[in-house]
Design a protein around this motif. Structure first.
Motif, PDB file in Angstrom:
ATOM      1  N   PHE A   1       3.349   6.185  -2.487  1.00 47.81           N
ATOM      2  CA  PHE A   1       2.711   6.949  -3.554  1.00 47.81           C
ATOM      3  C   PHE A   1       1.760   7.989  -2.954  1.00 47.81           C
ATOM      4  N   MET A   2       1.511   9.036  -3.735  1.00 47.16           N
ATOM      5  CA  MET A   2       0.567  10.095  -3.362  1.00 47.16           C
ATOM      6  C   MET A   2      -0.485  10.215  -4.457  1.00 47.16           C
ATOM      7  N   LYS A   3      -1.716  10.484  -4.043  1.00 46.07           N
ATOM      8  CA  LYS A   3      -2.822  10.660  -4.974  1.00 46.07           C
ATOM      9  C   LYS A   3      -3.434  12.044  -4.789  1.00 46.07           C
TER      10      LYS A   3
ATOM     11  N   ASN B   1       2.700   1.008  -2.907  1.00 42.06           N
ATOM     12  CA  ASN B   1       2.378   0.234  -4.096  1.00 42.06           C
ATOM     13  C   ASN B   1       2.896  -1.203  -3.976  1.00 42.06           C
ATOM     14  N   GLU B   2       2.788  -1.971  -5.044  1.00 41.76           N
ATOM     15  CA  GLU B   2       3.177  -3.386  -4.996  1.00 41.76           C
ATOM     16  C   GLU B   2       4.669  -3.572  -4.779  1.00 41.76           C
ATOM     17  N   GLN B   3       5.453  -2.544  -5.060  1.00 40.66           N
ATOM     18  CA  GLN B   3       6.899  -2.593  -4.798  1.00 40.66           C
ATOM     19  C   GLN B   3       7.253  -2.000  -3.435  1.00 40.66           C
ATOM     20  N   ASP B   4       6.218  -1.796  -2.596  1.00 44.65           N
ATOM     21  CA  ASP B   4       6.396  -1.244  -1.251  1.00 44.65           C
ATOM     22  C   ASP B   4       6.946   0.166  -1.299  1.00 44.65           C
TER      23      ASP B   4
ATOM     24  N   ASP C   1      -9.225   3.219  -0.927  1.00 46.11           N
ATOM     25  CA  ASP C   1      -9.702   3.294  -2.301  1.00 46.11           C
ATOM     26  C   ASP C   1      -9.153   2.131  -3.136  1.00 46.11           C
ATOM     27  N   GLU C   2      -9.439   2.146  -4.428  1.00 45.96           N
ATOM     28  CA  GLU C   2      -9.084   1.026  -5.308  1.00 45.96           C
ATOM     29  C   GLU C   2      -7.576   0.849  -5.461  1.00 45.96           C
ATOM     30  N   ASP C   3      -6.814   1.875  -5.129  1.00 40.92           N
ATOM     31  CA  ASP C   3      -5.356   1.784  -5.217  1.00 40.92           C
ATOM     32  C   ASP C   3      -4.692   1.534  -3.866  1.00 40.92           C
ATOM     33  N   GLY C   4      -5.507   1.386  -2.842  1.00 44.53           N
ATOM     34  CA  GLY C   4      -4.953   1.223  -1.500  1.00 44.53           C
ATOM     35  C   GLY C   4      -4.665   2.541  -0.807  1.00 44.53           C
TER      36      GLY C   4
END
Length: 290
Positions: free
Chosen positions: A193-195, A187-190, A125-128
């Motif tokens: 994350f959960m969606k 995320n960009e900080q490695d 998805d758009e957030d990876g």
């Protein structure tokens, strides 16, 4: 970014090369299977069940989106259990059709193969985010106490512990999970994350049992993960509203569908990890060489 080769690449004939037509037929020949058991897993609870080799199990969201934490053991030897990190290396960090769930050392063989997945086309998805996660693991009361100072008895670790107790297993047998229907990424900080879970009523994941299995699944107390499980905004009333039960269906297959199939074996490693074998074996090996 360069399209790098995976670190673990299989040689022709390796178990990583699945017989796709065989598993396609199992997924599609629904008229050649019969339902032998159904199990309902209530919200914030878990159940354990047996699946004979050569059967199919379906994990399904019957009433709405819900994340499930999934464990597997060899039915006859619970020391052989699902190895999430090696599966992540041999397959992918998020699994789907034709990926296999691998067992721990020294057994290292496919325990189950995914044959069908209604979320197969979710992609990235758009957030990876992707679904059916092997990056994270089960929620547990120890992390909860660490973060909140409170006790809560219905995290997935505790749910699974209760579920397997009738089979003679304990908390020490619970292991890293496949997070079924869970959408996650880095995320960009490695950071993990959960969606919110993208599954809807009627979605399912199907697995073919390669060996006799004992399985357990917990309906996560975080429900569909659309509400923060921890943090200043977390509310148990809000979380409870996102929880739904999960259904399990177990199917026996017609014998003709299993033609040519046999349960996988472990790698035939006999090196003793470089340790000197007992004297009589050592002398026999020396005499063979000299």
């Amino acid at each position: 970014m360069a399209n790098l080769h995976p670190a673990y690449r299989a040689q022709p004939g390796s178990p990583l090369f699945v017989d796709r037509p065989f598993y396609h037929q199992i997924a599609n020949a629904t008229g050649q299977r019969r339902l032998v058991e159904t199990i309902d897993i209530p919200i914030r609870d878990a159940r354990a069940w047996k699946v004979p080799a050569g059967h199919v199990m379906r994990i399904c969201t019957r009433q709405g989106p819900q994340v499930g934490d999934f464990n597997l053991w060899s039915l006859h030897n619970p020391r052989e259990r699902f190895w999430a990190s090696r599966t992540r290396q041999l397959q992918r960090a998020h699994v789907s059709v034709h990926d296999r769930l691998w067992s721990s050392l020294p057994y290292l063989r496919p325990m189950a193969t995914i044959t069908a997945d209604t979320l197969e086309n979710y992609g990235v998805d758009e957030d990876g985010g992707r679904v059916h996660d092997l990056l994270g693991t089960r929620c547990d009361p120890y992390v909860n106490h660490l973060l909140t100072g409170e006790d809560f008895d219905f995290h997935c670790h505790s749910n699974l512990t209760r579920a397997v107790a009738p089979f003679g297993l304990t908390e020490f047998d619970i292991h890293d999970v496949l997070n079924v229907f869970q959408c996650t990424g880095l995320n960009e900080q490695d950071q993990y994350f959960m969606k919110a879970c993208p599954a809807q009523e009627g979605d399912y994941l199907e697995l073919f049992a390669e060996i006799d299995l004992l399985c357990a699944l917990s309906c996560c107390p975080g429900g569909d993960l659309s509400v923060d499980l921890w943090g200043s905004d977390a509310s148990d009333d809000d979380l409870l509203a996102t929880c739904h039960p999960i259904g399990i269906e177990i199917y026996a297959l017609d014998d003709e569908l299993l033609t040519g199939w046999s349960p996988p074996t472990s790698p035939n490693y006999r090196g003793h990890h470089g340790q000197r074998p007992p004297a009589e074996d050592w002398n026999a090996k020396r005499n063979q060489c000299c």
